[in-house]
Motif scaffolding. Structure first.
Motif, PDB file in Angstrom:
ATOM      1  N   TYR A 106      85.285  34.934  -6.297  1.00 27.20           N
ATOM      2  CA  TYR A 106      85.736  35.055  -4.910  1.00 27.20           C
ATOM      3  C   TYR A 106      87.029  35.862  -4.796  1.00 27.20           C
ATOM      4  O   TYR A 106      87.171  36.721  -3.917  1.00 27.20           O
ATOM      5  N   HIS A 107      87.969  35.591  -5.693  1.00 18.37           N
ATOM      6  CA  HIS A 107      89.265  36.276  -5.644  1.00 18.37           C
ATOM      7  C   HIS A 107      89.408  37.362  -6.712  1.00 18.37           C
ATOM      8  O   HIS A 107      90.304  38.201  -6.620  1.00 18.37           O
ATOM      9  N   ASN A 124      81.792  31.910   0.428  1.00 15.44           N
ATOM     10  CA  ASN A 124      82.895  30.960   0.260  1.00 15.44           C
ATOM     11  C   ASN A 124      82.650  29.951  -0.860  1.00 15.44           C
ATOM     12  O   ASN A 124      83.598  29.367  -1.386  1.00 15.44           O
ATOM     13  N   GLN A 130      81.417  30.584  -3.819  1.00 18.46           N
ATOM     14  CA  GLN A 130      81.508  31.163  -5.149  1.00 18.46           C
ATOM     15  C   GLN A 130      82.805  30.710  -5.837  1.00 18.46           C
ATOM     16  O   GLN A 130      83.793  30.388  -5.184  1.00 18.46           O
ATOM     17  N   ALA A 184      81.074  38.147  -1.619  1.00 16.92           N
ATOM     18  CA  ALA A 184      81.051  36.799  -2.180  1.00 16.92           C
ATOM     19  C   ALA A 184      81.133  35.756  -1.075  1.00 16.92           C
ATOM     20  O   ALA A 184      81.996  35.828  -0.200  1.00 16.92           O
ATOM     21  N   SER A 194      84.916  38.638   1.206  1.00 15.23           N
ATOM     22  CA  SER A 194      84.635  37.220   1.019  1.00 15.23           C
ATOM     23  C   SER A 194      84.546  36.553   2.380  1.00 15.23           C
ATOM     24  O   SER A 194      85.467  36.681   3.190  1.00 15.23           O
ATOM     25  N   ALA A 240      85.413  40.155  -5.818  1.00 17.40           N
ATOM     26  CA  ALA A 240      84.834  40.387  -4.492  1.00 17.40           C
ATOM     27  C   ALA A 240      85.687  41.340  -3.650  1.00 17.40           C
ATOM     28  O   ALA A 240      86.913  41.243  -3.641  1.00 17.40           O
ATOM     29  N   ASN A 291      88.955  27.822  -3.127  1.00 14.83           N
ATOM     30  CA  ASN A 291      89.220  29.147  -2.567  1.00 14.83           C
ATOM     31  C   ASN A 291      90.168  29.101  -1.376  1.00 14.83           C
ATOM     32  O   ASN A 291      91.020  29.975  -1.217  1.00 14.83           O
TER      33      ASN A 291
END
Length: 360
Positions: free
Chosen positions: A54-55, A47, A49, A45, A61, A58, A263
């Protein structure tokens, strides 16, 4: 994935994802995390996304180049690239033996699409003998005509490594300006821009600074020169993340795609982020549902642009007839991608294929 695992994910991103949204995200996150193990897949993923991607799902990342380099290290059979088209291409270039999927083939990039391989050939004819340096944010077509690629982090170093008086630097005009200010090498630039970063203005940054005394402003070098001048630090995506992590400013403005601030905030809860929200519409084409579909409908990157999904058992794909010499050739490609049943018919603008029996 257990409910405890899901609770841990939400606890991490609760500051940027409302609880009402999480109720919709949690079930599909659970399905994706189970499915990627079953399929021997890794999810990458970018940055930009959204936090639930992302968290939430993924495995890796990072920025575009780092994603491709990290993917090369994985033993997974399938790579699902949550980003834009050129990133998936780059991941495939770095991992030719692996299947690389992108959840939406319509996820393009204004910067990458500003130049073609034919444009590069034209420039080389106009400036014979001048080496071409291309930003990694370009298509494989452009990279094939390039002498060397760079990132925003190492652009100046790459340009100076060539030992020439001038270089052709493609395609970002503002990044070229940034490089020119930091080197004596003459830069011949192209007029490409990122539709997200070019929207920022120096006045906007100055106004935010007045409203937020003591705020630290960190800008991406794809921004216009007046934005860079109004900022405290300019650097690549990874450099921006590193700056916040190491310096822990009380209040910060990241002059880049809005979701990146969410993020980075998750990883730096003691930092207050001011967010002038410029979103990338291409990055936002990637959703949890499309990631899930990518595992089941993996024909997308093999055959071309995905137009619509009607159900889990049928999917319509439209491909330009010009790309296929015959219906037989199209049917062959569809069958190769893993479909047991194929029907097709002519349309004025292309070929519609109706499939069942999806598999990875």
């Amino acid at each position: 994935m257990t409910s405890q695992n899901l609770d841990e994910i939400y606890k991490k991103i609760s500051s940027v994802v409302p609880e009402i949204e999480w109720k919709f995200h949690a079930p599909i996150i659970d399905k994706i995390n189970k499915l990627k193990k079953e399929k021997d897949a890794v999810i990458l993923a970018h940055n930009y996304q959204t936090p639930e991607i992302y968290h939430g799902v993924a495995d890796i990342s990072a920025d575009s180049l780092a994603l491709a380099l990290e993917a090369e290290k994985t033993d997974a059979r399938i790579i699902v690239l949550c980003g834009v088209h050129f990133m998936a291409e780059t991941a495939k270039l770095m991992n030719p033996s692996k299947k690389v999927l992108i959840p939406d083939m319509q996820a393009g990039c204004s910067l990458a699409e500003s130049i073609t391989g034919a444009d590069v050939r034209m420039l080389k004819e106009k400036y014979p003998g001048v080496p071409v340096v291309s930003y990694v944010n370009t298509s494989a077509d452009v990279k094939a005509e390039t002498d060397i690629c760079c990132t925003s982090a190492n652009a100046v170093k790459v340009v100076e490594s060539l030992g020439t008086e001038k270089v052709i630097f493609l395609p970002d005009h503002y990044l070229a300006n940034y490089v020119q200010k930091n080197t004596k090498v003459k830069i011949i630039s192209w007029q490409g821009t990122c539709m997200v970063h070019e929207k920022f203005t120096g006045k906007e940054v100055e106004d935010i600074k007045k409203e937020n005394p003591g705020i630290e402003v960190i800008a991406h070098p794809e921004c216009p020169p007046d934005v860079i001048s109004a900022s405290d630090f300019a650097g690549s995506t990874s450099s921006m993340v590193k700056y916040v992590k190491e310096n822990q400013p009380k209040k910060v403005l990241l002059v880049t795609e809005c979701t990146m601030s969410d993020n980075v905030q998750v990883e730096n809860p003691n930092v207050q982020f001011i967010k002038p929200c410029n979103l990338c519409p291409h990055m936002k084409k990637i959703t949890l549902n499309k990631i899930y579909d990518a595992f089941s409908f993996n024909v997308v990157p093999r055959l071309g642009k995905l137009i619509a999904n009607d159900s889990e058992s049928y999917q319509y794909l439209i491909e330009s007839i010009r790309k296929f010499p015959s219906q037989e050739k199209l049917a062959s490609l569809i069958a190769e991608a893993g479909f047991r049943q194929v029907k097709y018919r002519n349309l004025t603008q292309g070929v519609v294929a109706m499939h069942s029996g999806w598999k990875v």
